[in-house]
Design a protein around this motif. Structure first.
Motif, PDB file in Angstrom:
ATOM      1  N   THR A 138      17.118  10.857  49.047  1.00 48.02           N
ATOM      2  CA  THR A 138      15.717  10.509  48.801  1.00 48.02           C
ATOM      3  C   THR A 138      15.559   9.565  47.613  1.00 48.02           C
ATOM      4  N   SER A 139      16.662   9.074  47.061  1.00 42.79           N
ATOM      5  CA  SER A 139      16.576   8.127  45.943  1.00 42.79           C
ATOM      6  C   SER A 139      17.632   7.041  46.113  1.00 42.79           C
ATOM      7  N   SER A 140      17.452   6.276  47.184  1.00 43.79           N
ATOM      8  CA  SER A 140      18.308   5.129  47.470  1.00 43.79           C
ATOM      9  C   SER A 140      17.479   4.174  48.309  1.00 43.79           C
ATOM     10  N   HIS A 141      18.122   3.154  48.872  1.00 41.78           N
ATOM     11  CA  HIS A 141      17.386   2.248  49.750  1.00 41.78           C
ATOM     12  C   HIS A 141      17.162   2.828  51.140  1.00 41.78           C
ATOM     13  N   LEU A 142      17.722   3.995  51.417  1.00 44.13           N
ATOM     14  CA  LEU A 142      17.362   4.696  52.646  1.00 44.13           C
ATOM     15  C   LEU A 142      15.913   5.153  52.523  1.00 44.13           C
ATOM     16  N   ASP A 143      15.149   5.002  53.594  1.00 45.67           N
ATOM     17  CA  ASP A 143      13.758   5.455  53.594  1.00 45.67           C
ATOM     18  C   ASP A 143      13.720   6.924  53.149  1.00 45.67           C
ATOM     19  N   PRO A 144      13.042   7.257  52.046  1.00 43.94           N
ATOM     20  CA  PRO A 144      13.048   8.645  51.561  1.00 43.94           C
ATOM     21  C   PRO A 144      12.487   9.638  52.564  1.00 43.94           C
ATOM     22  N   GLU A 203      25.926   5.072  56.194  1.00 49.12           N
ATOM     23  CA  GLU A 203      26.143   3.977  55.255  1.00 49.12           C
ATOM     24  C   GLU A 203      24.815   3.524  54.649  1.00 49.12           C
ATOM     25  N   GLN A 204      24.786   3.442  53.311  1.00 51.34           N
ATOM     26  CA  GLN A 204      23.627   2.905  52.611  1.00 51.34           C
ATOM     27  C   GLN A 204      24.095   2.321  51.292  1.00 51.34           C
ATOM     28  N   SER A 205      24.197   0.991  51.242  1.00 55.15           N
ATOM     29  CA  SER A 205      24.613   0.344  50.014  1.00 55.15           C
ATOM     30  C   SER A 205      23.436   0.230  49.060  1.00 55.15           C
ATOM     31  N   GLY A 206      23.677  -0.410  47.925  1.00 51.42           N
ATOM     32  CA  GLY A 206      22.673  -0.425  46.885  1.00 51.42           C
ATOM     33  C   GLY A 206      22.814   0.801  45.996  1.00 51.42           C
ATOM     34  N   PRO A 207      21.970   0.943  44.985  1.00 49.03           N
ATOM     35  CA  PRO A 207      22.090   2.045  44.034  1.00 49.03           C
ATOM     36  C   PRO A 207      21.729   3.388  44.654  1.00 49.03           C
ATOM     37  N   THR A 217      21.563  -4.532  56.973  1.00 43.67           N
ATOM     38  CA  THR A 217      20.520  -4.281  57.962  1.00 43.67           C
ATOM     39  C   THR A 217      21.032  -3.315  59.023  1.00 43.67           C
ATOM     40  N   ARG A 218      22.372  -3.152  59.095  1.00 42.64           N
ATOM     41  CA  ARG A 218      22.955  -2.205  60.023  1.00 42.64           C
ATOM     42  C   ARG A 218      23.748  -1.173  59.223  1.00 42.64           C
ATOM     43  N   HIS A 219      23.830   0.029  59.756  1.00 42.32           N
ATOM     44  CA  HIS A 219      24.422   1.142  59.021  1.00 42.32           C
ATOM     45  C   HIS A 219      25.540   1.769  59.849  1.00 42.32           C
ATOM     46  N   GLN A 220      26.730   1.860  59.261  1.00 38.25           N
ATOM     47  CA  GLN A 220      27.817   2.601  59.881  1.00 38.25           C
ATOM     48  C   GLN A 220      27.518   4.091  59.746  1.00 38.25           C
ATOM     49  N   VAL A 221      27.698   4.828  60.824  1.00 38.69           N
ATOM     50  CA  VAL A 221      27.459   6.271  60.820  1.00 38.69           C
ATOM     51  C   VAL A 221      28.705   6.965  61.357  1.00 38.69           C
ATOM     52  N   TYR A 222      29.125   8.008  60.659  1.00 34.07           N
ATOM     53  CA  TYR A 222      30.221   8.854  61.134  1.00 34.07           C
ATOM     54  C   TYR A 222      29.732  10.287  61.265  1.00 34.07           C
ATOM     55  N   TRP A 241      37.025  16.583  65.500  1.00 30.64           N
ATOM     56  CA  TRP A 241      36.773  15.266  66.063  1.00 30.64           C
ATOM     57  C   TRP A 241      36.036  14.417  65.037  1.00 30.64           C
ATOM     58  N   LEU A 242      36.147  13.116  65.206  1.00 25.67           N
ATOM     59  CA  LEU A 242      35.480  12.148  64.340  1.00 25.67           C
ATOM     60  C   LEU A 242      34.957  11.035  65.224  1.00 25.67           C
ATOM     61  N   ARG A 243      33.652  10.819  65.162  1.00 23.86           N
ATOM     62  CA  ARG A 243      33.019   9.819  66.022  1.00 23.86           C
ATOM     63  C   ARG A 243      32.182   8.887  65.162  1.00 23.86           C
ATOM     64  N   SER A 244      31.967   7.681  65.654  1.00 24.28           N
ATOM     65  CA  SER A 244      31.260   6.679  64.855  1.00 24.28           C
ATOM     66  C   SER A 244      30.278   5.891  65.709  1.00 24.28           C
ATOM     67  N   GLU A 245      29.319   5.327  65.018  1.00 18.24           N
ATOM     68  CA  GLU A 245      28.314   4.484  65.661  1.00 18.24           C
ATOM     69  C   GLU A 245      27.726   3.583  64.594  1.00 18.24           C
ATOM     70  N   VAL A 246      27.212   2.448  65.014  1.00 19.26           N
ATOM     71  CA  VAL A 246      26.488   1.556  64.111  1.00 19.26           C
ATOM     72  C   VAL A 246      25.041   1.519  64.562  1.00 19.26           C
ATOM     73  N   THR A 247      24.121   1.679  63.613  1.00 19.42           N
ATOM     74  CA  THR A 247      22.702   1.679  63.965  1.00 19.42           C
ATOM     75  C   THR A 247      21.928   0.790  63.007  1.00 19.42           C
ATOM     76  N   ASP A 248      20.867   0.186  63.484  1.00 17.56           N
ATOM     77  CA  ASP A 248      19.991  -0.568  62.602  1.00 17.56           C
ATOM     78  C   ASP A 248      18.768   0.249  62.206  1.00 17.56           C
ATOM     79  N   ASP A 249      18.699   1.496  62.678  1.00 13.37           N
ATOM     80  CA  ASP A 249      17.562   2.352  62.354  1.00 13.37           C
ATOM     81  C   ASP A 249      18.039   3.790  62.167  1.00 13.37           C
ATOM     82  N   PRO A 250      18.318   4.207  60.906  1.00 11.44           N
ATOM     83  CA  PRO A 250      18.776   5.574  60.651  1.00 11.44           C
ATOM     84  C   PRO A 250      17.812   6.651  61.140  1.00 11.44           C
TER      85      PRO A 250
END
Length: 314
Positions: free
Chosen positions: A40-46, A29-33, A79-84, A94-103
């Motif tokens: 490498t061109s979003s609010h995720l650390d490139p 998960e990474q919101s914003g543009p 500040t937190r990111h849903q990850v699947y 299978w499908l697994r999920s986690e929430v992390t504050d540090d991708p």
């Protein structure tokens, strides 16, 4: 001005065998543009985005960003990111999920193992609705934004809790495009009503073939072959069919598709060219995209042992 999706629809370009290939999907998960190359061109650390791309190379894992439908202003970046993480090989899905504050922590994953279907204890099993991932990245192609974003918004408004926007599914000209997890079937030219039916089927462990581009678990010839067997037999169970062998090379393949009950089929797939020329993306030069045409579906006389992994032979 005509769009690539309009041209593809008007020319009735076939959908089968056009899905992105990935045995395993890693969704962050990474919101914003999002830019054209969103990792490498979003609010995720490139630097993290580049490292994830590199870690996934050659492993069968495809990494993409997701976000909830709606506004994507910078101030909404979580500040937190849903990850699947989802593995799509039939019989082992299978499908697994986690929430992390540090991708950055995702770089500790064993990508080779993930691609082979071993989650290594990541997260927890997803017990909610199937994920409905709609490509909406207008920076890659305007059709994805013009057609994808309204679809994602309509699904969310209708209460589909698994609805997400995703950065890239390939095949802009088939917009709006959709990926359904955990089973990994992709769809094109989808409307809200059709997606609701697709998701209802997925909840029941079934696959709808209308509008289906194929399962991401297989290469393009295997996608077309598996869908052809489903169409010819009426088989809907999601994990019933496996592509166990693909012989040959472009422009012709012999694909073996096996059923969990022991039956098998030999499917002849030929690569053709979609004519007349059309743009594969908005603003691109006119081309004749490759298409997967099923020439024959023949039931084999002997059963094919299960447990094969869709290997290819020259």
């Amino acid at each position: 001005m005509s769009t690539c999706a309009t041209a593809s629809r008007d020319l009735d370009e076939p959908l089968a065998g056009t899905a992105a290939t990935a045995r395993t999907w890693l969704l962050v998960e990474q919101s914003g543009p999002w830019g054209a190359k969103a990792l490498t061109s979003s609010h995720l650390d490139p630097e993290v985005g580049r490292a994830l791309e590199k870690a996934a190379e050659g492993t069968g894992v495809r990494v993409a960003l997701i976000r909830r439908p709606g506004r994507h202003a910078d101030c909404y970046a979580p500040t937190r990111h849903q990850v699947y993480v989802a593995h799509t090989l039939p019989g082992r899905t299978w499908l697994r999920s986690e929430v992390t504050d540090d991708p950055r922590r995702l770089l500790d994953l064993d990508f080779t193992a993930l691609g082979a279907g071993d989650h290594g204890g990541f997260g927890t099993p997803h017990t909610g609705a199937p994920l409905a991932l709609v490509c909406t990245n207008g920076k890659r192609d305007r059709c994805c934004a013009l057609l994808g974003r309204p679809l994602a918004a309509e699904l969310a408004a209708a209460g589909e809790e698994g609805a997400w926007e995703i950065t890239h599914l390939g095949g802009h000209r088939f917009s709006p495009t959709l990926l359904v997890l955990p089973y990994g079937y992709a769809y094109g030219r989808t409307g809200t009503h059709a997606v609701k039916e697709i998701l209802a089927a997925a909840r029941a462990g079934r696959v709808i073939t209308e509008g289906c581009r194929g399962s991401s678990a297989w290469e393009r010839p295997g996608q077309a072959a598996e869908l052809a067997v489903r169409t010819s037999t009426g088989e809907e169970t999601a994990e019933a069919l496996t592509v166990v062998d693909t012989e040959g090379a472009a422009p012709r393949w012999e694909v073996t598709v096996a059923h969990s009950d022991g039956r098998s089929w030999r499917v002849t797939v030929a690569q053709g060219a979609s004519r007349p020329p059309r743009p594969e993306s908005c603003g691109a030069a006119l081309k004749t995209p490759a298409r997967m045409d099923v020439v024959a579906v023949r039931q084999a006389s002997a059963s094919v042992a299960q447990g094969a992994s869709g290997r290819r032979r020259p």
